[in-house]
Design an enzyme around this catalytic site. Sequence first.
Site, short mmCIF file in Angstrom:
data_model
loop_
_atom_site.label_atom_id
_atom_site.label_comp_id
_atom_site.label_asym_id
_atom_site.label_seq_id
_atom_site.Cartn_x
_atom_site.Cartn_y
_atom_site.Cartn_z
N GLU A 1 0.82 -1.22 0.00
CA GLU A 1 0.00 0.00 0.00
C GLU A 1 0.85 1.27 0.00
O GLU A 1 0.44 2.30 -0.52
CB GLU A 1 -0.96 0.02 1.19
N LYS B 1 -17.65 -0.84 5.69
CA LYS B 1 -18.12 -1.85 4.74
C LYS B 1 -19.64 -1.85 4.57
O LYS B 1 -20.15 -2.04 3.47
CB LYS B 1 -17.64 -3.23 5.21
N PHE C 1 -11.56 -6.86 13.98
CA PHE C 1 -10.47 -7.34 13.14
C PHE C 1 -10.14 -6.31 12.07
O PHE C 1 -11.01 -5.82 11.37
CB PHE C 1 -10.87 -8.68 12.50
N GLN C 2 -8.90 -5.98 11.95
CA GLN C 2 -8.38 -5.00 10.98
C GLN C 2 -9.05 -3.63 11.12
O GLN C 2 -9.31 -2.96 10.12
CB GLN C 2 -8.51 -5.53 9.55
N MET D 1 23.78 9.21 2.88
CA MET D 1 23.64 10.53 3.49
C MET D 1 23.86 10.44 5.00
O MET D 1 24.47 11.33 5.61
CB MET D 1 22.25 11.11 3.17
#
Lengths: 585, 195
Positions: free
Chosen positions: A70, A182, A132-133, A492
């Site tokens: 993602e 959802k 969940f999630q 760097m």
Amino acid sequence: MSERASVRKEDEQTETDEEQAPVTTGAQSVVRALENAGAEYIFGVQGGAIMPVYDALYDSDITHVTMAHEQGASHAADAYGIVSGEPGVCFATSGPGATNLVTGIADANMDSDPMIALTGQVPTEFVGNDAFQETDTVGITQPVTKESYFASHSDTVGDDVSEAFALADAGRQGPTLVDLPKDITQGETDVEPKAPETPDTYEVPEEADDEAVQEAAEVLSDAERPVILAGGGVIKANASNALREFATEYEIPVITTMPGIGSFPEDHELSLEWAGMHGTGYANLAITNTDCMLAIGTRFDDRLTGGVDSFAPDADVIHVDIDPAEISKNIYADHPLIGDARQVLRQLFDAMPRAPDADEWREQCQTWKAEYPMSYDTPDDEPLKPQYVVEHFSDVTDDDTIVCTGVGQHQMWASQFWEFTEPRTWVSSHGLGTMGYGVPAAIGAKLAAPDQEVVCFDGDGSFLMTVQGLSVAVREQLDITYVVLNNEAVGMVRQWQDGFYEGRRMASEYPWIPQFDKLAEAFGAAGFRLEDYENVEETIAAARDYDGPSVIDAHIDPGENVFPMVPSGGDNGLFALNEDHLDEI
Amino acid sequence: MPGPAPHDRMRPEGRRNSQGIRVDPEAEATHEPRQAVLSALVKHRPGVLAEVSGLFSRRQFNIESLTVGPTSDDSIARMTILIEEPRPGIEQAKKQLQKLVPVVSVMELEPEALRRELALIKVGGEKPDDVNAVAEMYDGQAVDASTDSVTVEITGSKQKIDAAVEAFEQFDVQEIVRTGAAALERGPKTLEKHD
């Protein structure tokens, strides 16, 4: 909304009347809103809570690009926004999908890149229950977006997306997010989304106040040592042509910020290229010594200003910005001009009573160019210098070639040694400085401009962070040339450790990295290994000739560092050209 | 090595202060913090308080109090925010606040604006008459009493409430709650929805 998007919208509107079935679910309304707004691509990753929206996408003409992570989706959407000028779109599911998007959203926010992120969310009845999630996506993203929406009804979810899309594009561009529970996307509705429109509380200034413009023009005309400082906002406002006309007519030297690279041609006599921590010596000297600075679309980031006490200490500052909150945030503006950069430049052009009398100053700037040239050592016996690779690549490509980068030393070499002449050809992570930006950004850039060559300079550390994105470039057969300037270190950090931490190289050396040419081949891309000066030309030619993604693993001199350098919070006029100077300042 | 070394290069005499304002090289111009009352009309919807308070915390504005409540318009709430910042900080706070999408309008109230705070003070119940007497001195009143406690209500300026709280300390203070300031401009001036 941009001209292009609105034209497309009209085209599609006709199709809508003839072909498109009415929406029946919230998810269809979401997709319809994106279609109406002119979205061409969606960069995303599937998942449980966003599945209804993906299901609706099944019937849409919008092309979905499945990303490998993602974070890559948000960076690709960000780069798409930079190159096309229109909001890039990214999708993720709830929880980990949404949190993975956050880096790219924060990146877009810092650089004012137009982007809309849509995230799945657990059904409304589970919100707040640690389902969940589940994560509080709106809460997490609120500080790094222009606005984050929580969709609360199937009838209005399409309107939320339309508004978010319009808001991302309006005024000072930036990212917006809509969180989609959802049950809201699954829910039935027959309400078509409204046309994209910004919220009624969001007002965008257009033209600056005439009186203020007149005053600023007088001050600029009276200046003896004037400069224009062009920021990323010039490109965002499509004001590059207006800038060229203004600077040329009144013969004022132009310095860009790093995000402003491409707003003014670097091969122009008036160009001093870019200023800041690793900007050119002549730009930094001009910044320090100017008596009047016309700053356009810049937020005076600390990487540009160094210590504010020594930044343009003699200058009357005329600050043009579309966002009033940027005025006097970091550098006090004596003459604020709030408005769209292109409009304000036109106003200023007309208001100037005369060109500044600045022959001597322009001569001084040319002297500095000769005194402090951008250069590097290339004796034959030295290992390959990264600057040479960049410079050669720049020499053989067209002006409209798009350069993407990761973050680190390679990013600075690319910005220093590539000659940029066109806007929207420099795609990099500035404000947030996100390592790993390059691989997915090149994907977004290539899809936004399929007819332009795309090259991505990356470092070994940065490349490794999002290397999985290569699988996407291979699947989509995107003709991108990745050049890994490989010094087996996060260079760097190592440079700072050597300069400011007595050479204690804690966790900055990467002698265990893979062979990137072989890794590229494993992904199905073409791989090249480059170690010597004599192979630069043919290797770059072979990689460019390959029709698809290719990776050049360029083993460069690990001892090479980035100069000039203004130490953090330092005085721009005291830039160091080498390690010895660092001890002096 | 090309060009003059760092300290041999051309440079002007001037300087700016820490707020980016050009100052006399000899002067150390700083802006002292002062208290400012910001009044904001915001869309009355879930999450707006978090958005505003989040803005103030992440931008490190020194916030004294923040109150929020409905207005005569159901869709609009009004926030009163007290901050203590130097002048550039106050200007920046106003502009950042105005930038938030749910914020309709913002203004800084004049120093003479009406400012009121409410406090409920619960003290021991041994001397109810004395408690009442002190409450009256501050235009307050007892609003609840039991055998063990008396709760008084005081409304007024922050200074008045500070003084009242101090005065009540003689009665074994058990609990205090204060609202923070609510404020309105004096006279006919109002904070328009779109100014």
